[in-house]
Design a protein around this motif. Structure first.
Motif, PDB file in Angstrom:
ATOM      1  N   ARG A  12       3.510   8.175   5.517  1.00  0.00           N
ATOM      2  CA  ARG A  12       3.282   7.640   4.420  1.00  0.00           C
ATOM      3  C   ARG A  12       1.684   7.873   3.968  1.00  0.00           C
ATOM      4  O   ARG A  12       1.046   8.763   2.691  1.00  0.00           O
ATOM      5  N   LEU A  16       0.369  10.222   0.772  1.00  0.00           N
ATOM      6  CA  LEU A  16      -0.285   9.939  -0.233  1.00  0.00           C
ATOM      7  C   LEU A  16      -1.288  11.561  -0.694  1.00  0.00           C
ATOM      8  O   LEU A  16      -1.573  10.903  -1.748  1.00  0.00           O
ATOM      9  N   LEU A  79      -6.571   1.209   3.557  1.00  0.00           N
ATOM     10  CA  LEU A  79      -5.085   1.824   3.445  1.00  0.00           C
ATOM     11  C   LEU A  79      -4.637   2.406   4.460  1.00  0.00           C
ATOM     12  O   LEU A  79      -2.848   2.357   5.105  1.00  0.00           O
ATOM     13  N   LEU A  83      -0.974   1.003   4.942  1.00  0.00           N
ATOM     14  CA  LEU A  83       0.221   2.656   5.685  1.00  0.00           C
ATOM     15  C   LEU A  83       0.656   2.991   7.129  1.00  0.00           C
ATOM     16  O   LEU A  83       2.106   2.996   7.274  1.00  0.00           O
ATOM     17  N   GLN A 136       3.559  -2.545  -0.285  1.00  0.00           N
ATOM     18  CA  GLN A 136       4.316  -2.138  -1.916  1.00  0.00           C
ATOM     19  C   GLN A 136       3.972  -2.228  -2.856  1.00  0.00           C
ATOM     20  O   GLN A 136       2.972  -1.702  -3.530  1.00  0.00           O
ATOM     21  N   GLU A 138       0.732  -4.129  -2.626  1.00  0.00           N
ATOM     22  CA  GLU A 138      -1.161  -2.763  -2.870  1.00  0.00           C
ATOM     23  C   GLU A 138      -0.639  -1.702  -2.604  1.00  0.00           C
ATOM     24  O   GLU A 138      -1.783  -0.865  -3.880  1.00  0.00           O
ATOM     25  N   ASN A 139       0.294  -0.604  -2.527  1.00  0.00           N
ATOM     26  CA  ASN A 139       0.655   0.289  -3.012  1.00  0.00           C
ATOM     27  C   ASN A 139       0.405   0.678  -4.640  1.00  0.00           C
ATOM     28  O   ASN A 139      -0.077   1.259  -4.891  1.00  0.00           O
ATOM     29  N   SER A 140       1.331  -0.613  -5.347  1.00  0.00           N
ATOM     30  CA  SER A 140       1.357  -0.632  -6.852  1.00  0.00           C
ATOM     31  C   SER A 140      -0.346  -0.267  -6.967  1.00  0.00           C
ATOM     32  O   SER A 140      -0.227  -0.059  -8.378  1.00  0.00           O
ATOM     33  N   LEU A 142      -3.305   0.905  -5.714  1.00  0.00           N
ATOM     34  CA  LEU A 142      -3.423   1.629  -5.827  1.00  0.00           C
ATOM     35  C   LEU A 142      -3.141   2.929  -6.686  1.00  0.00           C
ATOM     36  O   LEU A 142      -4.113   3.452  -7.563  1.00  0.00           O
ATOM     37  N   MET A 143      -1.909   3.221  -7.699  1.00  0.00           N
ATOM     38  CA  MET A 143      -1.413   3.602  -8.017  1.00  0.00           C
ATOM     39  C   MET A 143      -1.817   3.336  -9.248  1.00  0.00           C
ATOM     40  O   MET A 143      -2.566   4.015 -10.412  1.00  0.00           O
TER      41      MET A 143
END
Length: 199
Positions: A12, A16, A79, A83, A136, A138-140, A142-143
């Motif tokens: 992942r 990314l 991160l 991940l 997820q 956390e990923n949001s 980051l985006m």
């Protein structure tokens, strides 16, 4: 050190980075020489080498700055570890599902014995789902950070374009000045800075 970090990155994190490279490449295409030359045709005609150099510097600056900001976010949010943990959690969940599927095919006595572990497995699955949801989220975040950086990059690009336009206008004005007028301006400036000078 960089090689060790790359070896620690899971699927992942790798995906990314690929996503970042694709987004960056798509954005920087808008700063190509051909597109900039269309906006500054006079400068492209008079000094194509200077314009090319300016475009290269802008692209290098934006690419370097975005990559630095990305690495800062990766380090600040830890991160890579998160991940990698997500990869491990998903792999573990798949193995557990496979084991449960196998266990259902066993004879009835064994199923009766294993049924006592169903509750604990379900609790473990709930725990894994909760951790998955956290990653997820956390990923949001980051985006959202990447979107903000992209917006800032667009602002920087507009500022650079404005500077190039000013240069283009200045060169256009300079090309319209008559040689005699330019000579008189130089003479006046020399007299002003050196009163005793006779022109």
């Amino acid at each position: 050190m960089a090689d060790e970090i790359k070896q620690q990155e899971g699927p992942r994190m790798t995906k990314l980075r690929v996503l970042l490279e694709k987004a960056l490449s798509k954005t920087l295409k808008n700063c190509s020489y051909d597109k900039v030359a269309q906006c500054f045709s006079q400068l492209a005609q008079d000094s194509p080498e200077a314009l090319q150099s300016a475009v290269d510097q802008v692209v290098d600056f934006l690419k370097t700055r975005i990559n630095e900001e990305f690495e800062t976010i990766v380090e600040k949010r830890d991160l890579i570890n998160k991940l990698n943990s997500l990869d491990e959690l998903i792999a573990s969940a798949k193995k557990m599902n496979q084991k449960e599927a196998v266990s259902l095919q066993r004879p009835a006595p064994e199923i009766a014995i294993l049924s006592k572990t169903v509750v604990s497995k379900r609790e473990e699955m709930e725990r894994l789902k909760a951790q998955l949801l956290e990653v997820q989220q956390e990923n949001s975040g980051l985006m959202e950070d990447l979107k903000a950086k992209n917006k800032a990059m667009e602002s920087n690009k507009k500022e650079v374009m404005g500077m190039l336009q000013e240069i283009d206008q200045a060169m256009s004005l300079a090309s319209n000045v008559q040689p005699q007028t330019l000579s008189n301006m130089v003479d006046d400036l020399m007299v002003e800075t050196n009163p005793n000078l006779v022109v």
